[in-house]
Scaffold this motif. Structure first.
Motif, PDB file in Angstrom:
ATOM      1  N   LEU A 185      -2.592  14.079  -7.070  1.00  0.00           N
ATOM      2  CA  LEU A 185      -2.189  14.314  -5.680  1.00  0.00           C
ATOM      3  C   LEU A 185      -3.111  15.285  -4.943  1.00  0.00           C
ATOM      4  O   LEU A 185      -3.582  14.990  -3.835  1.00  0.00           O
ATOM      5  CB  LEU A 185      -0.747  14.832  -5.633  1.00  0.00           C
ATOM      6  CG  LEU A 185      -0.175  15.033  -4.224  1.00  0.00           C
ATOM      7  CD1 LEU A 185      -0.177  13.727  -3.435  1.00  0.00           C
ATOM      8  CD2 LEU A 185       1.242  15.606  -4.295  1.00  0.00           C
ATOM      9  N   ASP A 186      -3.374  16.444  -5.520  1.00  0.00           N
ATOM     10  CA  ASP A 186      -4.216  17.438  -4.835  1.00  0.00           C
ATOM     11  C   ASP A 186      -5.616  16.896  -4.576  1.00  0.00           C
ATOM     12  O   ASP A 186      -6.187  17.096  -3.493  1.00  0.00           O
ATOM     13  CB  ASP A 186      -4.307  18.717  -5.675  1.00  0.00           C
ATOM     14  CG  ASP A 186      -2.991  19.478  -5.707  1.00  0.00           C
ATOM     15  OD1 ASP A 186      -2.158  19.234  -4.818  1.00  0.00           O
ATOM     16  OD2 ASP A 186      -2.798  20.282  -6.636  1.00  0.00           O
ATOM     17  N   ALA A 187      -6.171  16.197  -5.578  1.00  0.00           N
ATOM     18  CA  ALA A 187      -7.517  15.627  -5.425  1.00  0.00           C
ATOM     19  C   ALA A 187      -7.536  14.567  -4.332  1.00  0.00           C
ATOM     20  O   ALA A 187      -8.484  14.492  -3.533  1.00  0.00           O
ATOM     21  CB  ALA A 187      -7.986  15.023  -6.749  1.00  0.00           C
ATOM     22  N   ILE A 188      -6.479  13.763  -4.272  1.00  0.00           N
ATOM     23  CA  ILE A 188      -6.394  12.704  -3.255  1.00  0.00           C
ATOM     24  C   ILE A 188      -6.313  13.296  -1.856  1.00  0.00           C
ATOM     25  O   ILE A 188      -7.028  12.878  -0.936  1.00  0.00           O
ATOM     26  CB  ILE A 188      -5.164  11.796  -3.522  1.00  0.00           C
ATOM     27  CG1 ILE A 188      -5.351  11.001  -4.820  1.00  0.00           C
ATOM     28  CG2 ILE A 188      -4.925  10.843  -2.352  1.00  0.00           C
ATOM     29  CD1 ILE A 188      -4.088  10.356  -5.326  1.00  0.00           C
ATOM     30  N   LEU A 189      -5.433  14.285  -1.700  1.00  0.00           N
ATOM     31  CA  LEU A 189      -5.248  14.889  -0.379  1.00  0.00           C
ATOM     32  C   LEU A 189      -6.511  15.599   0.097  1.00  0.00           C
ATOM     33  O   LEU A 189      -6.882  15.507   1.278  1.00  0.00           O
ATOM     34  CB  LEU A 189      -4.067  15.865  -0.408  1.00  0.00           C
ATOM     35  CG  LEU A 189      -2.687  15.235  -0.639  1.00  0.00           C
ATOM     36  CD1 LEU A 189      -1.617  16.301  -0.755  1.00  0.00           C
ATOM     37  CD2 LEU A 189      -2.340  14.249   0.474  1.00  0.00           C
ATOM     38  N   ASP A 190      -7.185  16.281  -0.817  1.00  0.00           N
ATOM     39  CA  ASP A 190      -8.454  16.941  -0.451  1.00  0.00           C
ATOM     40  C   ASP A 190      -9.483  15.904  -0.016  1.00  0.00           C
ATOM     41  O   ASP A 190     -10.215  16.100   0.966  1.00  0.00           O
ATOM     42  CB  ASP A 190      -9.004  17.731  -1.644  1.00  0.00           C
ATOM     43  CG  ASP A 190      -8.193  18.990  -1.926  1.00  0.00           C
ATOM     44  OD1 ASP A 190      -7.412  19.388  -1.038  1.00  0.00           O
ATOM     45  OD2 ASP A 190      -8.336  19.550  -3.027  1.00  0.00           O
ATOM     46  N   SER A 191      -9.543  14.808  -0.742  1.00  0.00           N
ATOM     47  CA  SER A 191     -10.498  13.743  -0.430  1.00  0.00           C
ATOM     48  C   SER A 191     -10.204  13.128   0.937  1.00  0.00           C
ATOM     49  O   SER A 191     -11.113  12.917   1.748  1.00  0.00           O
ATOM     50  CB  SER A 191     -10.441  12.666  -1.515  1.00  0.00           C
ATOM     51  OG  SER A 191     -11.293  11.593  -1.210  1.00  0.00           O
ATOM     52  N   ILE A 192      -8.916  12.853   1.209  1.00  0.00           N
ATOM     53  CA  ILE A 192      -8.534  12.259   2.495  1.00  0.00           C
ATOM     54  C   ILE A 192      -8.861  13.214   3.643  1.00  0.00           C
ATOM     55  O   ILE A 192      -9.371  12.802   4.694  1.00  0.00           O
ATOM     56  CB  ILE A 192      -7.031  11.895   2.499  1.00  0.00           C
ATOM     57  CG1 ILE A 192      -6.767  10.748   1.528  1.00  0.00           C
ATOM     58  CG2 ILE A 192      -6.564  11.502   3.906  1.00  0.00           C
ATOM     59  CD1 ILE A 192      -5.299  10.443   1.302  1.00  0.00           C
ATOM     60  N   ASN A 193      -8.590  14.484   3.446  1.00  0.00           N
ATOM     61  CA  ASN A 193      -8.880  15.471   4.499  1.00  0.00           C
ATOM     62  C   ASN A 193     -10.376  15.562   4.789  1.00  0.00           C
ATOM     63  O   ASN A 193     -10.794  15.670   5.940  1.00  0.00           O
ATOM     64  CB  ASN A 193      -8.340  16.841   4.086  1.00  0.00           C
ATOM     65  CG  ASN A 193      -6.859  16.992   4.417  1.00  0.00           C
ATOM     66  OD1 ASN A 193      -6.437  16.777   5.548  1.00  0.00           O
ATOM     67  ND2 ASN A 193      -6.060  17.306   3.408  1.00  0.00           N
ATOM     68  N   ARG A 194     -11.186  15.520   3.729  1.00  0.00           N
ATOM     69  CA  ARG A 194     -12.640  15.545   3.934  1.00  0.00           C
ATOM     70  C   ARG A 194     -13.099  14.308   4.711  1.00  0.00           C
ATOM     71  O   ARG A 194     -13.898  14.403   5.645  1.00  0.00           O
ATOM     72  CB  ARG A 194     -13.367  15.596   2.588  1.00  0.00           C
ATOM     73  CG  ARG A 194     -13.467  16.966   1.979  1.00  0.00           C
ATOM     74  CD  ARG A 194     -14.538  17.015   0.900  1.00  0.00           C
ATOM     75  NE  ARG A 194     -14.367  15.962  -0.087  1.00  0.00           N
ATOM     76  CZ  ARG A 194     -13.585  16.061  -1.156  1.00  0.00           C
ATOM     77  NH1 ARG A 194     -12.878  17.164  -1.359  1.00  0.00           N
ATOM     78  NH2 ARG A 194     -13.491  15.072  -2.017  1.00  0.00           N
TER      79      ARG A 194
END
Length: 584
Positions: A396-405
Motif C-alpha cells: 500500500l505505501d509503495a503504491i500510494l507513493d508511486s501514484i503521488n509521484r
C-alpha cells in the motif's frame, strides 16, 4: 455521373504528372478509379497504364501502389483474373529498394489466400521462373521470398525443381539472398513432411547457423522455432535443434542473443517442462545477466511467460530465477527495470503468497520506489496480479507513493496514464479505503493546467461511479463538481459543465435536480461568454437525462440567453432553442 468521371480523369492525369505529391495522392485512390471503370477495363487498360509509372518514382509511392494491389481481387473481376496483376508485380519484384520487394512478397501472399486455385498457381510458377533466370540479385531475392506461397500449390515435379533452386539460393554469395533464404526456410518447414525436415531442412539449418554473417545467423532462430513447432519428435529436437539454439544464445553478436532471448518462450512452448529446465533454463538465465542492456531488457519482458512454462516447478523459479530478478531490480539501465516491471508483478500468482512475501515482495517494492514513470506505470497497471495473491496492504505505501509521484509528473501524458489506472486500482479498494487514500488526489486532477488531464479525470470519475455506485457519486462527487463550478478559473468551471454532461447517463434524473440544476442555471450567468456558450452547447445532451420540471428550467434559461448581451451567446442560444423545439 459526368462530374465523377471528370474527377477520375483528373486522378488518372495526375498519375503521370510532374508533381510527386499529386502522383502519391492519385495512387492512394487507384481503387476508386478501378471501381469506377469496372473489372474489364481495369484488367485491360488500367493495370497496363499503372505499369508505365516511372520506375524511378519515390519509394513511398511505389510501396503504396504495391500494397493497394493486394486489394484488387474483386476489382479485376475475381480470383480467376488475379494473375492480371502479375505483370506490374513482376516489374517491382526487381525494384532496388528491399522494402518494395518485401511488399511484393506480402502482396502475393495475400493474393494467394484469395486465389488458392490451379490457374493462380500456374501463373505464379511462371512468375517465379522469370525471376529466377534473371541475373540480378533483386529478382532472385523476390523469387526466394515467394517460394513458400508457391510450394504448397504445385505438383511434385515442380516442387523438386523449386527445391533445387532454393538450394542454390542457400549457397548464394550474396548475404542478402542467404538471409531471405533462411527466412524462407522457416516458412517452408511448416509445409514439409518429416522426411523432408530431416533430409533437406535440417542440413540447411546447420549450414545457416555457421554462416559468417550475423544478419544470416540471426534468421536461424526463427528456423529453430519452426522446427520446434512442427517437428513432432522430441528426441530429434533435443539432439539436433536445441544444441543449435543454445549456441545462438551464446553468440558473439548481441543482436543474435537479443533475438534468441526474445524468442525463447516461442521456442520453448512446444517442449515439455523437463526439457526446458534441463536444456534452456541456464541459457535463459545467462541472457538475463548479459553484458548488453538490450539483451537483458528483452529477457525481462519474457520472464513471466518463461515462468508460466515451468509453473509446475515453483521451487526452481524461487531458487534460480528470483535471485536474477533481485539483480535486475537494481540494474543500472532504466530500460531493463521498465521491462522487468512488466513481468515482476505477474509472477506472484505462479509462486504463491508465502514465496511472494518472503522472496519477491522486496524486489517489487524496490521497483515501486523508482522515480521513472516507465517503471511505475507497468507495475500499477498489473497490480491485480499480486493483489489477488497477497492483498493490497503489503504494497500500500509503495503504491500510494508511486501514484503521488506520477500525479505530479512534469509530462502531462504520464499524468493522463496514471488517471487511466485509477479505476483499475479502485477495484482493489473498498469505498472507505479509497476515500481515505485517493479521493482527494482524484479531484485534484480537475484543476490540472492541461485540458487533456482534466478531461481524463472526468472519464475516470464516471468509471469510479460505475464501480462504487450512484449513492457514492451523489455523496462524494456531485458536491465536488458543484464546488468546482465556483472556481475562479473559468477553465475549471468549463470542466464542471463537461463533467455534469458525462455523468448524466449513469447518475440519471434523480440526481440532476436541486443543487445541480441551480448550479447549471448559475453557470448560465457566468461572466465569461465562452462558458455560457459551452453550457448552451451542452444543454441538449444534458436534457436527455433529466425530468420535465428540470427541462422547463433549462428552457427558461435558454430563453433568457437569447437576450444575452454577447451576440455569439445569443446566436448559439437561439440555435439550441430551435433544435429543442423541433425535437419536442
Amino acid at each position: 455521373m459526368t462530374q465523377e468521371l471528370s474527377k477520375i480523369g483528373t486522378l488518372i492525369d495526375q498519375l503521370i504528372g510532374y508533381d510527386p505529391k499529386l502522383r502519391y495522392e492519385s495512387i492512394s485512390k487507384i481503387k476508386l478509379i478501378a471501381k469506377t471503370i469496372g473489372p474489364k477495363r481495369t484488367r485491360e487498360e488500367f493495370i497496363p497504364f499503372l505499369n508505365k509509372i516511372p520506375f524511378d518514382e519515390e519509394t513511398k509511392t511505389i510501396l503504396l501502389l504495391v500494397t493497394l494491389l493486394s486489394e484488387f481481387v474483386d476489382l479485376v473481376g475475381g480470383e480467376e483474373h488475379t494473375h492480371s496483376l502479375f505483370p506490374i508485380l513482376l516489374r517491382y519484384a526487381t525494384y532496388e529498394d528491399t522494402s518494395v520487394r518485401d511488399q511484393v512478397i506480402k502482396t502475393l501472399t495475400v493474393l494467394s489466400g484469395f486465389s488458392p486455385n490451379k490457374e493462380f498457381s500456374k501463373h505464379l510458377y511462371l512468375f517465379f521462373k522469370k525471376l529466377c533466370f534473371k541475373k540480378w540479385t533483386s529478382s532472385r531475392y523476390t523469387a526466394c521470398g515467394i517460394i513458400p506461397i508457391l510450394y504448397k500449390n504445385i505438383n511434385e515435379k515442380q516442387k523438386e525443381f523449386v527445391l533445387k533452386l532454393f538450394t542454390r539460393f542457400c549457397k548464394n554469395k550474396s548475404t542478402l539472398i542467404r538471409k531471405i533464404a533462411c527466412q524462407t526456410l522457416s516458412k517452408l518447414i511448416l509445409l514439409f513432411d518429416k522426411d523432408l525436415l530431416l533430409q533437406y531442412a535440417l542440413p540447411k539449418l546447420k549450414q545457416f547457423h555457421k554462416d559468417n554473417q550475423d544478419s544470416v545467423r540471426i534468421q536461424t532462430i526463427e528456423v529453430c522455432v519452426s522446427f520446434a513447432k512442427h517437428l513432432q519428435d522430441e528426441q530429434i529436437i533435443l539432439n539436433e535443434i536445441i544444441p543449435i539454439y543454445q549456441l545462438l544464445a551464446q553468440e558473439n553478436s548481441w543482436r543474435v542473443r537479443y533475438l534468441a532471448s526474445k524468442s525463447m518462450c516461442s521456442f520453448s512452448k512446444n517442449l515439455n517442462d523437463n526439457i526446458i529446465l534441463e536444456k534452456l533454463l541456464e541459457p535463459f538465465l545467462n541472457l538475463l545477466a548479459d553484458d548488453e542492456p538490450e539483451v537483458r531488457s528483452v529477457g525481462c519482458t519474457q520472464l513471466y511467460n518463461f515462468c508460466e512454462l515451468i509453473k509446475k516447478h515453483p521451487k526452481v523459479i524461487v531458487e534460480r530465477i528470483i535471485p536474477k530478478i533481485g539483480d535486475l531490480s537494481t540494474d543500472s539501465c532504466e530500460f531493463v527495470k521498465s521491462s522487468l516491471a512488466v513481468s515482476i508483478i505477474k509472477i506472484s500468482p505462479i509462486i504463491g503468497k508465502d514465496e511472494t512475501l518472503t522472496n519477491l515482495l522486496s524486489h517489487q517494492i524496490t521497483l515501486f520506489s523508482e522515480e521513472s514513470a516507465k517503471i511505475n506505470l507497468p507495475l500499477i497497471r498489473n497490480l491485480h496480479y499480486v493483489a489477488e495473491v497477497i492483498g493490497i496492504e503489503p504494497l500500500l505505501d509503495a503504491i500510494l507513493d508511486s501514484i503521488n509521484r506520477l500525479s505530479k509528473n512534469v509530462d502531462w501524458r504520464n499524468r493522463v496514464e496514471i488517471i487511466k489506472c485509477i479505476p483499475l486500482i479502485a477495484n482493489l479498494f473498498d469505498t472507505g479505503a479509497f476515500n481515505e487514500h485517493l479521493i482527494d488526489l482524484c479531484f485534484s486532477w480537475f484543476t490540472d493546467i492541461v485540458h487533456s488531464v482534466r478531461e481524463e479525470a472526468t472519464l475516470m470519475i464516471k468509471k469510479l461511479i460505475e464501480t462504487f455506485g450512484k449513492k457514492w457519486g451523489n455523496e462524494f462527487v456531485i458536491p465536488k463538481i458543484i464546488e468546482l463550478s465556483n472556481n475562479q478559473n473559468h477553465l475549471f468551471r468549463q470542466i464542471a459543465i463537461f463533467t455534469f454532461v458525462k455523468l448524466a447517463p449513469i447518475l440519471g434524473s434523480e440526481f440532476y435536480k436541486g443543487d445541480v440544476i441551480e448550479t447549471i442555471v448559475k453557470l448560465g450567468e457566468d461572466p465569461i461568454p465562452n462558458i455560457r456558450i459551452y453550457l448552451i452547447n451542452s444543454l441538449i445532451e444534458l436534457s436527455k437525462y433529466i425530468n420535465n420540471d428540470e427541462k422547463e428550467i433549462l428552457k427558461k434559461l435558454l430563453e433568457s440567453l437569447q437576450e444575452d448581451v454577447d451576440r455569439d451567446v445569443k446566436y448559439f442560444a437561439t440555435q439550441t432553442f430551435e433544435k429543442t423545439q423541433k425535437k419536442n
